[in-house]
Design a protein around this motif. Structure first.
Motif, PDB file in Angstrom:
ATOM      1  N   ILE A 175       0.849  -1.248   0.008  1.00 17.36           N
ATOM      2  CA  ILE A 175       0.087   0.089  -0.105  1.00 17.36           C
ATOM      3  C   ILE A 175       0.952   1.277  -0.049  1.00 17.36           C
ATOM      4  CG2 ILE A 175      -1.766   1.221   1.335  1.00 17.36           C
ATOM      5  CD1 ILE A 175      -2.411  -1.475   2.432  1.00 17.36           C
ATOM      6  N   ARG A 176       0.595   2.147  -0.962  1.00 18.96           N
ATOM      7  CA  ARG A 176       1.453   3.457  -0.990  1.00 18.96           C
ATOM      8  C   ARG A 176       0.964   4.264   0.279  1.00 18.96           C
ATOM      9  NH1 ARG A 176       5.113   5.578  -2.512  1.00 18.96           N
ATOM     10  NH2 ARG A 176       4.724   7.257  -3.680  1.00 18.96           N
ATOM     11  N   GLY A 177       2.191   4.525   0.863  1.00 13.44           N
ATOM     12  CA  GLY A 177       1.979   5.551   1.920  1.00 13.44           C
ATOM     13  C   GLY A 177       1.304   6.805   1.815  1.00 13.44           C
ATOM     14  N   THR A 178       1.384   7.284   0.449  1.00 17.98           N
ATOM     15  CA  THR A 178       0.722   8.646   0.047  1.00 17.98           C
ATOM     16  C   THR A 178      -0.581   8.497   0.219  1.00 17.98           C
ATOM     17  OG1 THR A 178       1.157   8.022  -2.188  1.00 17.98           O
ATOM     18  CG2 THR A 178       3.067   9.287  -1.273  1.00 17.98           C
ATOM     19  N   GLN A 179      -1.103   7.540   0.142  1.00 22.31           N
ATOM     20  CA  GLN A 179      -2.770   7.216  -0.258  1.00 22.31           C
ATOM     21  C   GLN A 179      -3.187   6.844   1.245  1.00 22.31           C
ATOM     22  OE1 GLN A 179      -4.494   7.697  -2.794  1.00 22.31           O
ATOM     23  NE2 GLN A 179      -2.634   8.777  -3.678  1.00 22.31           N
ATOM     24  N   VAL A 180      -2.215   6.611   2.556  1.00 26.53           N
ATOM     25  CA  VAL A 180      -2.990   5.926   3.416  1.00 26.53           C
ATOM     26  C   VAL A 180      -3.486   7.092   4.330  1.00 26.53           C
ATOM     27  CG1 VAL A 180      -2.481   4.944   5.829  1.00 26.53           C
ATOM     28  CG2 VAL A 180      -1.441   4.020   3.568  1.00 26.53           C
ATOM     29  N   SER A 181      -4.729   6.898   4.849  1.00 26.15           N
ATOM     30  CA  SER A 181      -5.330   8.118   6.025  1.00 26.15           C
ATOM     31  C   SER A 181      -5.344   7.245   7.302  1.00 26.15           C
ATOM     32  CB  SER A 181      -6.593   8.533   5.230  1.00 26.15           C
ATOM     33  OG  SER A 181      -7.754   7.224   5.263  1.00 26.15           O
ATOM     34  N   MET A 182      -5.592   6.220   7.459  1.00 26.81           N
ATOM     35  CA  MET A 182      -5.832   5.479   8.612  1.00 26.81           C
ATOM     36  C   MET A 182      -5.214   4.162   8.831  1.00 26.81           C
ATOM     37  SD  MET A 182      -9.059   4.484  11.066  1.00 26.81           S
ATOM     38  CE  MET A 182      -8.972   2.713  10.223  1.00 26.81           C
ATOM     39  N   VAL A 183      -4.567   3.886   9.841  1.00 26.94           N
ATOM     40  CA  VAL A 183      -4.041   2.336  10.093  1.00 26.94           C
ATOM     41  C   VAL A 183      -4.659   2.109  11.504  1.00 26.94           C
ATOM     42  CG1 VAL A 183      -2.197   0.678  10.263  1.00 26.94           C
ATOM     43  CG2 VAL A 183      -2.187   2.648   8.637  1.00 26.94           C
ATOM     44  N   SER A 184      -5.415   1.056  11.616  1.00 29.13           N
ATOM     45  CA  SER A 184      -5.811   0.877  13.222  1.00 29.13           C
ATOM     46  C   SER A 184      -5.497  -0.711  13.447  1.00 29.13           C
ATOM     47  CB  SER A 184      -7.267   1.407  13.350  1.00 29.13           C
ATOM     48  OG  SER A 184      -7.853   0.461  12.837  1.00 29.13           O
ATOM     49  N   PRO A 185      -5.354  -1.204  14.374  1.00 31.97           N
ATOM     50  CA  PRO A 185      -5.369  -2.562  14.769  1.00 31.97           C
ATOM     51  C   PRO A 185      -6.804  -3.158  14.832  1.00 31.97           C
ATOM     52  CG  PRO A 185      -5.020  -1.701  16.990  1.00 31.97           C
ATOM     53  CD  PRO A 185      -5.091  -0.501  15.659  1.00 31.97           C
ATOM     54  N   GLN A 186      -6.919  -4.494  14.145  1.00 35.65           N
ATOM     55  CA  GLN A 186      -8.285  -5.043  14.379  1.00 35.65           C
ATOM     56  C   GLN A 186      -8.758  -5.581  15.599  1.00 35.65           C
ATOM     57  OE1 GLN A 186     -10.488  -4.752  11.986  1.00 35.65           O
ATOM     58  NE2 GLN A 186     -12.086  -6.190  12.837  1.00 35.65           N
ATOM     59  N   GLU A 187      -7.617  -5.880  16.634  1.00 35.16           N
ATOM     60  CA  GLU A 187      -8.150  -6.203  17.637  1.00 35.16           C
ATOM     61  C   GLU A 187      -8.660  -4.979  18.563  1.00 35.16           C
ATOM     62  OE1 GLU A 187      -4.698  -7.526  19.926  1.00 35.16           O
ATOM     63  OE2 GLU A 187      -5.788  -7.271  21.700  1.00 35.16           O
ATOM     64  N   GLY A 188      -9.877  -5.396  19.290  1.00 31.76           N
ATOM     65  CA  GLY A 188     -10.135  -4.408  20.110  1.00 31.76           C
ATOM     66  C   GLY A 188     -11.323  -3.516  19.339  1.00 31.76           C
ATOM     67  N   VAL A 189     -11.572  -3.889  18.140  1.00 31.93           N
ATOM     68  CA  VAL A 189     -12.597  -3.162  17.458  1.00 31.93           C
ATOM     69  C   VAL A 189     -13.906  -3.871  17.568  1.00 31.93           C
ATOM     70  CG1 VAL A 189     -13.352  -2.650  15.014  1.00 31.93           C
ATOM     71  CG2 VAL A 189     -11.048  -2.273  15.370  1.00 31.93           C
ATOM     72  N   GLU A 190     -15.091  -3.212  17.923  1.00 27.94           N
ATOM     73  CA  GLU A 190     -16.450  -3.607  18.024  1.00 27.94           C
ATOM     74  C   GLU A 190     -17.349  -2.523  17.750  1.00 27.94           C
ATOM     75  OE1 GLU A 190     -16.382  -3.126  22.807  1.00 27.94           O
ATOM     76  OE2 GLU A 190     -18.181  -3.932  21.871  1.00 27.94           O
ATOM     77  N   GLU A 191     -18.513  -3.056  17.225  1.00 28.80           N
ATOM     78  CA  GLU A 191     -19.538  -1.961  16.686  1.00 28.80           C
ATOM     79  C   GLU A 191     -20.086  -1.733  17.897  1.00 28.80           C
ATOM     80  OE1 GLU A 191     -21.742  -2.884  13.148  1.00 28.80           O
ATOM     81  OE2 GLU A 191     -23.094  -1.597  13.666  1.00 28.80           O
ATOM     82  N   ILE A 192     -20.746  -0.625  17.994  1.00 32.14           N
ATOM     83  CA  ILE A 192     -21.324  -0.097  19.386  1.00 32.14           C
ATOM     84  C   ILE A 192     -22.424   0.907  18.884  1.00 32.14           C
ATOM     85  CG2 ILE A 192     -19.498  -0.178  20.812  1.00 32.14           C
ATOM     86  CD1 ILE A 192     -19.140   2.906  20.509  1.00 32.14           C
TER      87      ILE A 192
END
Lengths: 98, 106
Positions: free
Chosen positions: B79-96
């Protein structure tokens, strides 16, 4: 004599991976709904790329794909989002290989 | 004796420490609206990323802002860094549920 710093973590450097791809098929997915599949001849610091035997895929809003064949191109790195070494797998994406 | 060769700015000046996400599942959002999920295998200081077993989340054909649960498998991607807007770990993600709704008090 050159001293190099080695990172403690063994990891892939992204641009090294692309460098290894020179001479092979590369699938480039642009920021918008366009994709380019070609043989990578080379790239520069800005990841502008020279590709040959290119298939340009335009994807419409309804998912319809239009394919154009191109010889050798210079692809502007400005809009490149993803690069996938090896290209799309024929079993998974047969429509790219018609 | 001082080293006369110029070393340049120190590497990994980023405020985002990607080392802690190595080999973890991360979700990456790109500038054009693309969303990807995969295992982080590599990165550089420009936030170019290497993701393994990567899936792209497909967007709703009617509303390009909405991301569905449908995915397409991409495999090993850069993935090109110029195009990245967010990086987050999947662990700890939940829909609320919406936490911003003000509860009505009687």
């Amino acid at each position: 004599q050159q001293t190099t710093e080695h990172a403690p973590v063994a990891k892939f450097l992204p641009l090294e991976l692309i460098d290894k791809c020179i001479g092979s098929r590369l699938w480039v997915i642009m920021k918008g709904d366009k994709e380019i599949i070609g043989t990578l001849n080379g790239f520069d610091d800005f990841v502008n790329m020279v590709l040959e035997d290119v298939v340009e895929v335009e994807i419409a809003a309804d998912g319809k794909k239009t394919f154009n064949k191109l010889d050798q191109i210079l692809l502007n790195g400005n809009n490149i989002a993803l690069m996938i070494p090896g290209g799309p797998e024929p079993e998974k994406y047969p429509e790219y290989f018609r | 004796m001082n080293n006369t060769a110029k070393k340049g700015p120190p590497r990994k000046d980023s405020i985002l420490e990607l080392a802690k996400f190595m080999d973890a599942t991360v979700r990456v959002k790109c500038l054009g609206g693309r969303e990807l999920q995969g295992t982080l295998r590599g990165y550089d200081e420009l936030v170019n990323l290497v993701l393994d077993d990567c899936d792209e989340f497909l967007r709703d054909p009617e509303d390009f802002e909405k991301v569905t649960d449908n995915t397409r498998r991409l495999g090993l991607v850069v993935i090109r860094g110029t195009q990245v807007s967010m990086v987050s770990p999947q662990e700890g993600v939940e829909e609320i549920a919406n936490p911003f709704l003000v509860a009505e008090e009687e």
